[in-house]
Design a protein around this motif. Structure first.
Motif, short mmCIF file in Angstrom:
data_model
loop_
_atom_site.label_atom_id
_atom_site.label_comp_id
_atom_site.label_asym_id
_atom_site.label_seq_id
_atom_site.Cartn_x
_atom_site.Cartn_y
_atom_site.Cartn_z
N PRO A 1 -1.47 -13.32 0.23
CA PRO A 1 -1.62 -13.37 1.69
C PRO A 1 -0.29 -13.22 2.43
N GLY A 2 0.80 -13.62 1.77
CA GLY A 2 2.10 -13.48 2.42
C GLY A 2 2.45 -12.03 2.72
N LEU A 3 1.99 -11.12 1.87
CA LEU A 3 2.29 -9.70 2.10
C LEU A 3 1.56 -9.18 3.34
N THR A 4 0.29 -9.55 3.48
CA THR A 4 -0.46 -9.09 4.65
C THR A 4 0.06 -9.74 5.92
N GLU A 5 0.45 -11.01 5.84
CA GLU A 5 0.99 -11.67 7.03
C GLU A 5 2.33 -11.05 7.44
N ALA A 6 3.13 -10.68 6.44
CA ALA A 6 4.41 -10.04 6.75
C ALA A 6 4.18 -8.68 7.41
N ALA A 7 3.17 -7.95 6.92
CA ALA A 7 2.87 -6.64 7.51
C ALA A 7 2.40 -6.80 8.96
N LYS A 8 1.58 -7.81 9.21
CA LYS A 8 1.14 -8.05 10.59
C LYS A 8 2.30 -8.51 11.46
N GLY A 9 3.23 -9.22 10.84
CA GLY A 9 4.38 -9.73 11.59
C GLY A 9 5.31 -8.64 12.09
N ILE A 10 5.34 -7.50 11.42
CA ILE A 10 6.20 -6.40 11.87
C ILE A 10 5.44 -5.44 12.79
N GLY A 11 4.22 -5.85 13.20
CA GLY A 11 3.51 -5.08 14.21
C GLY A 11 2.43 -4.15 13.69
N MET A 12 2.09 -4.22 12.41
CA MET A 12 1.05 -3.34 11.89
C MET A 12 -0.33 -3.84 12.31
N SER A 13 -1.21 -2.91 12.62
CA SER A 13 -2.58 -3.26 12.97
C SER A 13 -3.36 -3.64 11.71
N SER A 14 -4.54 -4.18 11.92
CA SER A 14 -5.37 -4.56 10.77
C SER A 14 -5.72 -3.34 9.92
N LEU A 15 -6.00 -2.21 10.59
CA LEU A 15 -6.30 -0.98 9.86
C LEU A 15 -5.07 -0.48 9.10
N GLY A 16 -3.91 -0.62 9.72
CA GLY A 16 -2.67 -0.21 9.05
C GLY A 16 -2.37 -1.07 7.84
N VAL A 17 -2.61 -2.37 7.96
CA VAL A 17 -2.39 -3.28 6.82
C VAL A 17 -3.33 -2.91 5.67
N LEU A 18 -4.58 -2.59 6.02
CA LEU A 18 -5.55 -2.21 4.99
C LEU A 18 -5.13 -0.92 4.29
N ALA A 19 -4.74 0.08 5.07
CA ALA A 19 -4.44 1.40 4.51
C ALA A 19 -3.11 1.44 3.78
N LYS A 20 -2.10 0.71 4.25
CA LYS A 20 -0.75 0.84 3.72
C LYS A 20 -0.32 -0.31 2.81
N VAL A 21 -1.07 -1.40 2.83
CA VAL A 21 -0.68 -2.55 2.00
C VAL A 21 -1.80 -2.92 1.03
N GLU A 22 -2.98 -3.24 1.57
CA GLU A 22 -4.05 -3.78 0.73
C GLU A 22 -4.61 -2.76 -0.26
N LEU A 23 -5.03 -1.61 0.25
CA LEU A 23 -5.64 -0.62 -0.65
C LEU A 23 -4.67 -0.10 -1.72
N PRO A 24 -3.42 0.23 -1.37
CA PRO A 24 -2.50 0.65 -2.45
C PRO A 24 -2.32 -0.39 -3.53
N LEU A 25 -2.28 -1.68 -3.16
CA LEU A 25 -2.11 -2.74 -4.16
C LEU A 25 -3.39 -2.95 -4.97
N ALA A 26 -4.53 -2.64 -4.38
CA ALA A 26 -5.81 -2.83 -5.08
C ALA A 26 -6.21 -1.61 -5.90
N VAL A 27 -5.46 -0.51 -5.79
CA VAL A 27 -5.83 0.74 -6.46
C VAL A 27 -6.07 0.57 -7.96
N PRO A 28 -5.20 -0.12 -8.71
CA PRO A 28 -5.44 -0.22 -10.16
C PRO A 28 -6.80 -0.81 -10.52
N LEU A 29 -7.18 -1.90 -9.85
CA LEU A 29 -8.48 -2.52 -10.15
C LEU A 29 -9.64 -1.64 -9.69
N ILE A 30 -9.50 -1.02 -8.53
CA ILE A 30 -10.57 -0.15 -8.03
C ILE A 30 -10.79 1.01 -8.98
#
Length: 280
Positions: free
Chosen positions: A175-204
């Motif tokens: 959660p610290g990674l997503t909070e940091a991304a929001k802290g630098i001004g990224m939108s929820s969609l930006g956090v999903l596309a640039k942080v969450e999905l790339p990190l989840a790619v191996p399991l997906i």
């Protein structure tokens, strides 16, 4: 000099050219790093083994004495037709699995739908709890016989691994990674596309590989509801007690499953973020 036209200034300011050059270099470095993961062992060993098995099967068939029934089962391009049907069902069903499971998995990890996750997972588990042949037969009462019914059954059967891995991959992010991304001004969609999905790619992608192999296996059962595929060769070999036909259908099914899993593993390597290379 007077009367001489001044040459146009085509120079680019250093502060404008530098970001473009830096972006180009970074893109080239990323592409080179991803291609470097494809070692010669990963590119050659498995397809080489499968190729040798198929070559041995072809040589054996050339010298085998087939009776009229076996020759009729393999004549008129029937093997190519059944192989094409098998690949077609696998590709179409996997496409719809991705269209359904990944967006649904993303939605179920958002706060507004998180409480619905147990219900969705229970429905997805129900698809795999029913034996695959029984599921196809039940769908016949709703959709009639044919390839479409087989594809629908394959989708229902293969949704679970992709859905479960998408949810697990997104929930496992710090959660610290997503909070940091929001802290630098990224939108929820930006956090999903640039942080969450790339990190989840191996399991997906691991779930997608499981779904592909499941679909190759389930497609062999399409023969019992008029869906075609390599299951027709296997069923014909069993019904007519013709071992060469049975062996050919089985070997082609196994070879197809191995090759599809190999291709998916290469895609997984290419799409894996650089920071996760150590976890491969």
């Amino acid at each position: 000099m007077p009367g001489q036209a001044a040459a146009p200034d085509e120079s680019v300011a250093p502060d404008e050219a530098a970001p473009q050059d830096e972006g180009t270099r970074r893109g080239a470095a990323v592409a080179e790093g991803r291609l470097a993961r494809l070692t010669w062992q990963k590119l050659t060993i498995l397809p080489g083994v499968v190729g040798l098995v198929l070559l041995g099967t072809w040589l054996w068939f050339r010298s085998a004495e087939l009776d009229t029934i076996a020759r009729n089962a393999l004549a008129d391009g029937n093997v190519t037709l059944r192989l094409g049907q098998h690949i077609e069902m696998t590709v179409i069903s996997t496409f719809w699995v991705l269209v359904i499971a990944i967006p649904l998995g993303i939605a179920l990890t958002r706060p507004f739908l998180r409480k619905a996750t147990p219900v969705a997972m229970a429905v997805a588990n129900l698809g795999q709890a029913i034996p695959s042949l029984g599921l196809l037969v039940l769908l016949v009462f709703w959709l009639n016989i044919g390839q479409t019914t087989a594809v629908v059954g394959m989708v229902v059967y293969a949704v679970l691994p992709v859905l479960a891995n998408t949810i697990t991959g997104l929930r496992g992010i710090d959660p610290g990674l997503t909070e940091a991304a929001k802290g630098i001004g990224m939108s929820s969609l930006g956090v999903l596309a640039k942080v969450e999905l790339p990190l989840a790619v191996p399991l997906i992608l691991a779930g997608v590989r499981n779904a592909l192999v499941l679909n190759v296996g389930t497609a062999t059962l399409a023969t019992f509801i008029g869906g075609g595929g390599l299951g027709d060769l296997i069923s014909s070999g069993i019904t007519n007690q013709r071992m060469p036909v049975l062996m050919l259908g089985s070997i082609l099914t196994v070879a197809l499953a191995l090759l599809i899993d190999w291709i998916a593993s290469l895609v997984e390597l290419l799409l894996r973020p650089r920071g996760l290379e150590g976890s491969s």
